[in-house]
Structures are given as structure tokens and as C-alpha cells.
Write a protein that holds these residues in place. Structure first.
Motif, PDB file in Angstrom:
ATOM      1  N   MET A  60      52.473  10.026  41.824  1.00  0.00           N
ATOM      2  CA  MET A  60      53.340  11.249  41.493  1.00  0.00           C
ATOM      3  C   MET A  60      52.738  12.548  40.890  1.00  0.00           C
ATOM      4  SD  MET A  60      57.570  11.548  41.428  1.00  0.00           S
ATOM      5  CE  MET A  60      58.235  12.529  40.791  1.00  0.00           C
ATOM      6  N   HIS A  61      51.733  12.286  40.135  1.00  0.00           N
ATOM      7  CA  HIS A  61      51.355  13.222  39.089  1.00  0.00           C
ATOM      8  C   HIS A  61      51.006  14.445  40.167  1.00  0.00           C
ATOM      9  CE1 HIS A  61      47.567  12.098  41.158  1.00  0.00           C
ATOM     10  NE2 HIS A  61      46.818  13.016  40.763  1.00  0.00           N
ATOM     11  N   GLU A  62      51.107  14.642  41.301  1.00  0.00           N
ATOM     12  CA  GLU A  62      50.979  15.870  41.985  1.00  0.00           C
ATOM     13  C   GLU A  62      51.935  16.812  41.636  1.00  0.00           C
ATOM     14  OE1 GLU A  62      50.203  13.043  43.367  1.00  0.00           O
ATOM     15  OE2 GLU A  62      48.149  13.104  44.427  1.00  0.00           O
ATOM     16  N   TYR A  63      52.936  16.482  41.210  1.00  0.00           N
ATOM     17  CA  TYR A  63      54.254  17.316  40.877  1.00  0.00           C
ATOM     18  C   TYR A  63      53.727  18.110  39.687  1.00  0.00           C
ATOM     19  CZ  TYR A  63      58.487  19.896  39.969  1.00  0.00           C
ATOM     20  OH  TYR A  63      59.576  20.625  39.830  1.00  0.00           O
ATOM     21  N   GLY A  64      53.351  17.530  38.720  1.00  0.00           N
ATOM     22  CA  GLY A  64      52.869  17.893  37.306  1.00  0.00           C
ATOM     23  C   GLY A  64      51.612  18.830  37.731  1.00  0.00           C
ATOM     24  N   VAL A  65      50.492  18.672  38.441  1.00  0.00           N
ATOM     25  CA  VAL A  65      49.588  19.609  39.095  1.00  0.00           C
ATOM     26  C   VAL A  65      50.233  20.859  39.552  1.00  0.00           C
ATOM     27  CG1 VAL A  65      47.668  19.901  40.605  1.00  0.00           C
ATOM     28  CG2 VAL A  65      47.971  17.566  39.103  1.00  0.00           C
ATOM     29  N   THR A  66      51.250  20.617  40.584  1.00  0.00           N
ATOM     30  CA  THR A  66      51.704  21.827  41.155  1.00  0.00           C
ATOM     31  C   THR A  66      52.674  22.787  40.010  1.00  0.00           C
ATOM     32  OG1 THR A  66      52.063  20.341  43.201  1.00  0.00           O
ATOM     33  CG2 THR A  66      53.129  22.480  43.049  1.00  0.00           C
ATOM     34  N   GLU A  67      53.238  22.167  39.162  1.00  0.00           N
ATOM     35  CA  GLU A  67      54.046  23.077  38.202  1.00  0.00           C
ATOM     36  C   GLU A  67      52.715  23.605  37.217  1.00  0.00           C
ATOM     37  OE1 GLU A  67      58.192  21.022  36.642  1.00  0.00           O
ATOM     38  OE2 GLU A  67      56.176  19.966  35.983  1.00  0.00           O
ATOM     39  N   THR A  68      51.781  23.045  37.008  1.00  0.00           N
ATOM     40  CA  THR A  68      50.726  23.731  36.470  1.00  0.00           C
ATOM     41  C   THR A  68      49.978  24.873  37.100  1.00  0.00           C
ATOM     42  OG1 THR A  68      50.316  21.573  35.115  1.00  0.00           O
ATOM     43  CG2 THR A  68      48.417  23.071  34.954  1.00  0.00           C
ATOM     44  N   VAL A  69      49.744  24.714  38.055  1.00  0.00           N
ATOM     45  CA  VAL A  69      49.240  25.615  38.967  1.00  0.00           C
ATOM     46  C   VAL A  69      50.305  26.805  39.131  1.00  0.00           C
ATOM     47  CG1 VAL A  69      48.758  26.346  41.506  1.00  0.00           C
ATOM     48  CG2 VAL A  69      47.932  24.393  40.662  1.00  0.00           C
ATOM     49  N   VAL A  70      51.678  26.675  39.579  1.00  0.00           N
ATOM     50  CA  VAL A  70      52.713  27.693  39.460  1.00  0.00           C
ATOM     51  C   VAL A  70      52.658  28.318  38.203  1.00  0.00           C
ATOM     52  CG1 VAL A  70      55.055  28.107  39.530  1.00  0.00           C
ATOM     53  CG2 VAL A  70      53.841  26.618  41.323  1.00  0.00           C
ATOM     54  N   ALA A  71      52.729  27.485  37.075  1.00  0.00           N
ATOM     55  CA  ALA A  71      52.868  28.320  35.574  1.00  0.00           C
ATOM     56  C   ALA A  71      51.606  28.987  35.527  1.00  0.00           C
ATOM     57  CB  ALA A  71      52.972  27.224  34.635  1.00  0.00           C
ATOM     58  N   ALA A  72      50.363  28.582  35.831  1.00  0.00           N
ATOM     59  CA  ALA A  72      49.295  29.349  35.549  1.00  0.00           C
ATOM     60  C   ALA A  72      49.172  30.886  36.241  1.00  0.00           C
ATOM     61  CB  ALA A  72      47.993  28.722  36.170  1.00  0.00           C
ATOM     62  N   VAL A  73      49.629  30.748  37.668  1.00  0.00           N
ATOM     63  CA  VAL A  73      49.745  31.881  38.329  1.00  0.00           C
ATOM     64  C   VAL A  73      50.903  32.905  37.965  1.00  0.00           C
ATOM     65  CG1 VAL A  73      50.497  33.149  40.686  1.00  0.00           C
ATOM     66  CG2 VAL A  73      49.116  30.982  40.393  1.00  0.00           C
ATOM     67  N   VAL A  74      51.858  32.595  37.327  1.00  0.00           N
ATOM     68  CA  VAL A  74      52.968  33.056  36.531  1.00  0.00           C
ATOM     69  C   VAL A  74      52.597  33.735  35.644  1.00  0.00           C
ATOM     70  CG1 VAL A  74      55.278  32.926  35.652  1.00  0.00           C
ATOM     71  CG2 VAL A  74      55.037  31.751  38.017  1.00  0.00           C
ATOM     72  N   ARG A  75      52.104  33.167  34.546  1.00  0.00           N
ATOM     73  CA  ARG A  75      51.300  33.564  33.355  1.00  0.00           C
ATOM     74  C   ARG A  75      50.076  34.745  33.830  1.00  0.00           C
ATOM     75  NH1 ARG A  75      50.222  28.971  31.442  1.00  0.00           N
ATOM     76  NH2 ARG A  75      48.200  28.828  32.191  1.00  0.00           N
ATOM     77  N   GLN A  76      49.504  34.688  34.715  1.00  0.00           N
ATOM     78  CA  GLN A  76      48.446  35.564  34.888  1.00  0.00           C
ATOM     79  C   GLN A  76      48.877  37.023  35.482  1.00  0.00           C
ATOM     80  OE1 GLN A  76      44.947  35.757  34.188  1.00  0.00           O
ATOM     81  NE2 GLN A  76      45.799  33.895  32.753  1.00  0.00           N
ATOM     82  N   LEU A  77      50.192  36.402  36.526  1.00  0.00           N
ATOM     83  CA  LEU A  77      50.716  37.926  37.299  1.00  0.00           C
ATOM     84  C   LEU A  77      52.229  37.755  36.954  1.00  0.00           C
ATOM     85  CD1 LEU A  77      48.487  36.778  40.506  1.00  0.00           C
ATOM     86  CD2 LEU A  77      48.365  38.877  38.809  1.00  0.00           C
ATOM     87  N   PRO A  78      52.868  37.858  35.803  1.00  0.00           N
ATOM     88  CA  PRO A  78      54.271  37.680  35.800  1.00  0.00           C
ATOM     89  C   PRO A  78      55.055  38.783  36.348  1.00  0.00           C
ATOM     90  CG  PRO A  78      52.995  38.827  33.540  1.00  0.00           C
ATOM     91  CD  PRO A  78      52.152  38.302  34.774  1.00  0.00           C
ATOM     92  N   ASP A  79      54.498  39.818  36.797  1.00  0.00           N
ATOM     93  CA  ASP A  79      55.369  40.959  37.283  1.00  0.00           C
ATOM     94  C   ASP A  79      55.150  41.072  38.716  1.00  0.00           C
ATOM     95  OD1 ASP A  79      56.728  41.317  34.741  1.00  0.00           O
ATOM     96  OD2 ASP A  79      55.125  42.787  34.480  1.00  0.00           O
ATOM     97  N   ALA A  80      54.169  40.474  39.304  1.00  0.00           N
ATOM     98  CA  ALA A  80      53.658  40.710  40.789  1.00  0.00           C
ATOM     99  C   ALA A  80      54.672  39.933  41.853  1.00  0.00           C
ATOM    100  CB  ALA A  80      52.338  40.231  40.998  1.00  0.00           C
TER     101      ALA A  80
END
Length: 95
Positions: free
Chosen positions: A1-21
Motif C-alpha cells: 500500500m506504499h503506492e498511496y504515499g508515492v501518489t501523495e508525494t507526486v501530488v504534493a510535488a506538483v502543487v509545490r511547483q505549480l501552486p496557482d496553475a
């Protein structure tokens, strides 16, 4: 079930890089030997993206084949699974 953590990390990275997009699509590459199940990431992505600027975005995943190179002859190949690499040292004298 570590895929949920991986997915959260991907989402967080995109949000951090493109917060207003406004994000409509995320393209993710997953290596065949990464130990991450692409179907599980697809399943978890909507949950992880909920409440972010990725909510409702499409997720496209490319699964990338592993490439290995033989250290002795230089031949490249696609492994069927994980490859263990073991170096054998000379035995000490008297052993």
C-alpha cells in the motif's frame, strides 16, 4: 500500500511547483523495477488530488522498461525481474 504515499508525494510535488496553475493532466513515468504498481497509483490519484489544484486532472502513466548493461561485456538487455549483483573477493591466504 506504499503506492498511496508515492501518489501523495507526486501530488504534493506538483502543487509545490505549480501552486496557482490549473492542472488538467499529470504525466508520470514509472520504471518496471521501481516496485510501484501503476494501477494502484491510478486508483489513489483522485483521492490524493482531492482539494488541490490537481483535483479532476487526468493521470497518464508510462511504464518504462528497465535496461541493464553487463559489467563484463557491455551487452545491454531488459531483465525479467530484479538482478542481484555480487562481487566475489579473493579469499584471504590461508583460508
Amino acid at each position: 500500500m506504499h503506492e498511496y504515499g508515492v501518489t501523495e508525494t507526486v501530488v504534493a510535488a506538483v502543487v509545490r511547483q505549480l501552486p496557482d496553475a490549473t492542472i488538467t493532466c499529470v504525466h508520470l513515468e514509472i520504471g518496471s523495477l521501481s516496485g510501484v504498481a501503476a494501477d494502484s497509483v491510478r486508483f489513489y490519484f483522485p483521492m490524493a488530488a482531492e482539494g488541490t489544484n490537481l483535483e479532476g486532472a487526468r493521470l497518464e502513466i508510462s511504464e518504462i522498461a528497465a535496461r541493464c548493461r553487463c559489467g563484463s561485456c557491455g551487452q545491454e538487455f531488459e531483465p525479467d525481474g530484479p538482478i542481484l549483483s555480487v562481487e566475489v573477493a579473493d579469499a584471504p591466504s590461508g583460508a
